[in-house]
Design an enzyme around this catalytic site. Structure first.
Site, PDB file in Angstrom:
ATOM      1  N   CYS A 111       0.932  -1.074  -0.009  1.00  0.00           N
ATOM      2  CA  CYS A 111       0.052  -0.015  -0.006  1.00  0.00           C
ATOM      3  C   CYS A 111       0.975   1.312   0.015  1.00  0.00           C
ATOM      4  CB  CYS A 111      -0.937  -0.105   1.094  1.00  0.00           C
ATOM      5  SG  CYS A 111      -2.084  -1.372   1.185  1.00  0.00           S
ATOM      6  N   HIS A 252      -3.301   7.272   2.799  1.00  0.00           N
ATOM      7  CA  HIS A 252      -3.729   5.949   2.230  1.00  0.00           C
ATOM      8  C   HIS A 252      -4.990   5.721   2.815  1.00  0.00           C
ATOM      9  CE1 HIS A 252      -3.949   1.950   1.262  1.00  0.00           C
ATOM     10  NE2 HIS A 252      -3.679   1.658   2.461  1.00  0.00           N
ATOM     11  N   ASN A 282     -10.146   0.091   0.338  1.00  0.00           N
ATOM     12  CA  ASN A 282      -8.757  -0.025   0.359  1.00  0.00           C
ATOM     13  C   ASN A 282      -8.128  -0.544  -0.912  1.00  0.00           C
ATOM     14  OD1 ASN A 282      -5.946  -0.437   0.513  1.00  0.00           O
ATOM     15  ND2 ASN A 282      -5.875  -1.115   2.679  1.00  0.00           N
TER      16      ASN A 282
HETATM   17  N1  COA Z   1     -17.976  -8.423  10.055  1.00  0.00           N
HETATM   18  C1  COA Z   1     -18.428  -8.845  11.364  1.00  0.00           C
HETATM   19  N2  COA Z   1     -17.711  -9.150  12.400  1.00  0.00           N
HETATM   20  C2  COA Z   1     -16.413  -9.260  12.144  1.00  0.00           C
HETATM   21  C3  COA Z   1     -15.873  -8.789  10.725  1.00  0.00           C
HETATM   22  C4  COA Z   1     -16.922  -8.499   9.742  1.00  0.00           C
HETATM   23  N3  COA Z   1     -16.363  -8.150   8.468  1.00  0.00           N
HETATM   24  N4  COA Z   1     -14.587  -9.004  10.786  1.00  0.00           N
HETATM   25  C5  COA Z   1     -14.423  -9.397  12.153  1.00  0.00           C
HETATM   26  N5  COA Z   1     -15.360  -9.630  12.933  1.00  0.00           N
HETATM   27  C6  COA Z   1     -15.483  -9.825  14.202  1.00  0.00           C
HETATM   28  C7  COA Z   1     -14.383 -10.639  14.574  1.00  0.00           C
HETATM   29  O1  COA Z   1     -14.559 -12.100  14.637  1.00  0.00           O
HETATM   30  C8  COA Z   1     -14.517 -10.107  16.055  1.00  0.00           C
HETATM   31  O2  COA Z   1     -15.532 -11.244  16.679  1.00  0.00           O
HETATM   32  P1  COA Z   1     -15.099 -11.930  18.157  1.00  0.00           P
HETATM   33  O3  COA Z   1     -15.001 -10.709  19.088  1.00  0.00           O
HETATM   34  O4  COA Z   1     -16.421 -12.550  18.440  1.00  0.00           O
HETATM   35  O5  COA Z   1     -14.009 -12.760  18.230  1.00  0.00           O
HETATM   36  C9  COA Z   1     -14.936  -8.878  16.181  1.00  0.00           C
HETATM   37  O6  COA Z   1     -15.485  -8.713  14.929  1.00  0.00           O
HETATM   38  C10 COA Z   1     -13.697  -7.994  16.667  1.00  0.00           C
HETATM   39  O7  COA Z   1     -12.596  -8.235  15.525  1.00  0.00           O
HETATM   40  P2  COA Z   1     -11.414  -7.341  15.684  1.00  0.00           P
HETATM   41  O8  COA Z   1     -10.521  -7.846  14.495  1.00  0.00           O
HETATM   42  O9  COA Z   1     -11.026  -7.223  16.965  1.00  0.00           O
HETATM   43  O10 COA Z   1     -12.166  -5.955  15.031  1.00  0.00           O
HETATM   44  P3  COA Z   1     -11.540  -4.569  15.049  1.00  0.00           P
HETATM   45  O11 COA Z   1     -12.329  -3.631  15.782  1.00  0.00           O
HETATM   46  O12 COA Z   1      -9.891  -4.680  15.449  1.00  0.00           O
HETATM   47  O13 COA Z   1     -11.657  -4.264  13.523  1.00  0.00           O
HETATM   48  C11 COA Z   1     -10.363  -4.199  11.612  1.00  0.00           C
HETATM   49  C12 COA Z   1     -10.955  -4.918  12.567  1.00  0.00           C
HETATM   50  C13 COA Z   1      -9.684  -4.769  10.450  1.00  0.00           C
HETATM   51  C14 COA Z   1     -11.517  -3.155  10.773  1.00  0.00           C
HETATM   52  C15 COA Z   1      -9.348  -3.374  12.210  1.00  0.00           C
HETATM   53  O14 COA Z   1      -8.434  -3.953  12.864  1.00  0.00           O
HETATM   54  C16 COA Z   1      -8.328  -2.698  11.032  1.00  0.00           C
HETATM   55  O15 COA Z   1      -8.950  -1.795  10.300  1.00  0.00           O
HETATM   56  N6  COA Z   1      -7.048  -2.678  11.043  1.00  0.00           N
HETATM   57  C17 COA Z   1      -6.305  -2.229  10.035  1.00  0.00           C
HETATM   58  C18 COA Z   1      -6.319  -3.066   8.929  1.00  0.00           C
HETATM   59  C19 COA Z   1      -5.842  -2.535   7.400  1.00  0.00           C
HETATM   60  O16 COA Z   1      -5.906  -1.241   7.408  1.00  0.00           O
HETATM   61  N7  COA Z   1      -5.033  -3.156   6.829  1.00  0.00           N
HETATM   62  C20 COA Z   1      -4.598  -2.807   5.648  1.00  0.00           C
HETATM   63  C21 COA Z   1      -3.368  -1.770   5.863  1.00  0.00           C
HETATM   64  S1  COA Z   1      -2.737  -1.308   4.287  1.00  0.00           S
END
Ligand code: COA
Length: 326
Positions: A111, A252, A282
């Site tokens: 990215c 980004h 993204n």
């Molecule tokens: N829909 C519903 N529930 C979802 C889900 C979805 N699409 N994806 C994950 N969950 C659930 C998980 O299973 C978890 O459930 P649990 O509590 O029962 O285990 C819960 O939601 C929380 O998951 P978590 O991973 O802790 O969520 P989060 O608040 O960290 O959000 C992201 C996840 C990916 C949105 C966040 O971590 C993020 O944006 N990180 C950066 C990723 C990124 O930008 N990557 C590219 C970089 S270039």
């Protein structure tokens, strides 16, 4: 010699996939996706590859710049999803555009790819090696997504953005690329990966494997909200620039909340941070040049405006570039 951005272009596939569409294939909801990421829909390619998207974005940037293919000396594509292991996307784009005098190659920084590619082109142009270049950020992440993994499949989309850059004598203008900072941390490589697809090897007895995007979301989040502000502060300090002088931070587009946290850490209002993640998700190396193209085309950029472009991604990699609009 200074590097000017003299044209911008972008391209996204026609097919829109909404959060509701994804709720039909994995257990998720529009509410979960939009509140945690800011994404409402993304564009997904129906077979069109990275090269085709990159070439169309480049063609639009060249039209904007009024530059013909015979004038292009250099094509650098920041991509993690070239259609082939070889040839590079850049060589294929060269062939499509008929930019016969150019040399082309890809840069792999996920990215952060567009910022790394811009830094490469700027270095060549500054040192007088090349005069006119195409810098492209293009990715087709939909082909690397595991569409049964709700934690990643809701985040990504396909697209491409491009700029035409040209060397100008320093005294002709104060505008152009002022400075770029880039960095990487290979110790954290495992938090965001996509293994290569392998065909196996008869000597070692390994079987064919398909690689998908795999991510520790919270680690990536923490990395981004720490590293991007640090990098921007370093850029400001190294150029003697104050944040008040900056019109936009073109960040980004990975997650709305990441951008909000970056804004908080830098003590700037979200008015300074244009967003389009709700429409595209993204798109990896494409997010920054696509957003820059939108700002350029809808007249939000004026001559003399200072803008910081900043990205982060797998590697881990990050980078920020200070430019003054021509
Ligand atoms: N829909 C519903 N529930 C979802 C889900 C979805 N699409 N994806 C994950 N969950 C659930 C998980 O299973 C978890 O459930 P649990 O509590 O029962 O285990 C819960 O939601 C929380 O998951 P978590 O991973 O802790 O969520 P989060 O608040 O960290 O959000 C992201 C996840 C990916 C949105 C966040 O971590 C993020 O944006 N990180 C950066 C990723 C990124 O930008 N990557 C590219 C970089 S270039």
């Amino acid at each position: 010699m200074k590097t000017m951005i003299i044209g911008t272009g972008s391209y996204a596939p026609d097919r829109v996939v909404t959060n509701e569409d994804l709720a039909g294939i994995v257990e998720t909801s529009d509410e979960w996706i939009s509140t945690r990421t800011g994404i409402r829909e993304r564009r997904i390619s129906l077979g069109q590859g990275t090269t085709a998207m990159a070439a169309e974005a480049a063609r639009r940037a060249m039209e904007d710049a009024g530059v013909g293919p015979e004038e292009i000396d250099l094509i650098v594509v920041g991509t993690a999803t070239a259609d082939h292991c070889f040839p590079s996307a850049a060589c294929e784009v060269q062939g499509i555009l008929g930019a016969d005098r150019a040399v082309g190659y890809d840069i792999s920084a996920a990215c952060s790819g567009f910022i790394f590619a811009l830094n490469t082109a700027d270095s060549f142009i500054r040192s007088g090696v090349y005069r006119t270049g195409l810098v492209i950020g293009a990715d087709n992440l939909s082909k690397l997504v595991d569409w049964s993994d709700r934690s990643t499949c809701v985040l990504f989309g396909d697209g491409a953005g491009a700029v035409v850059v040209r060397g100008c004598e320093e005294q002709e203008t104060g505008s152009g690329v002022i400075r770029t900072e880039i960095g990487s941390d290979g110790r954290k490589a495992s938090v965001l990966t996509c293994r290569s697809r392998t065909m196996g090897n008869f000597l070692t007895g390994t079987k064919p494997e398909i690689g998908y995007i795999s991510m520790e979301g919270q680690e990536v989040f923490k990395f981004a909200v720490k590293k991007v502000p640090e990098c921007i502060e370093q850029l400001l300090s190294n150029t003697g620039t104050k944040m008040e002088e900056i019109k936009y931070l073109v960040l980004h587009q990975a997650n709305f909340r990441i951008c909000e946290s970056i804004a908080r850490r830098l003590k700037v209002s979200m008015d300074k941070i244009p967003m389009n993640i709700e429409c595209y998700g993204n798109t990896s190396g494409a997010t920054i040049p696509v957003l820059l193209d939108e700002l350029n085309r809808d007249g939000r950029l004026s001559s003399g405006d200072k803008v910081i472009l900043a990205g982060f991604g797998a590697g881990l990699t990050w980078g920020a570039s200070l430019i003054q609009w021509q």
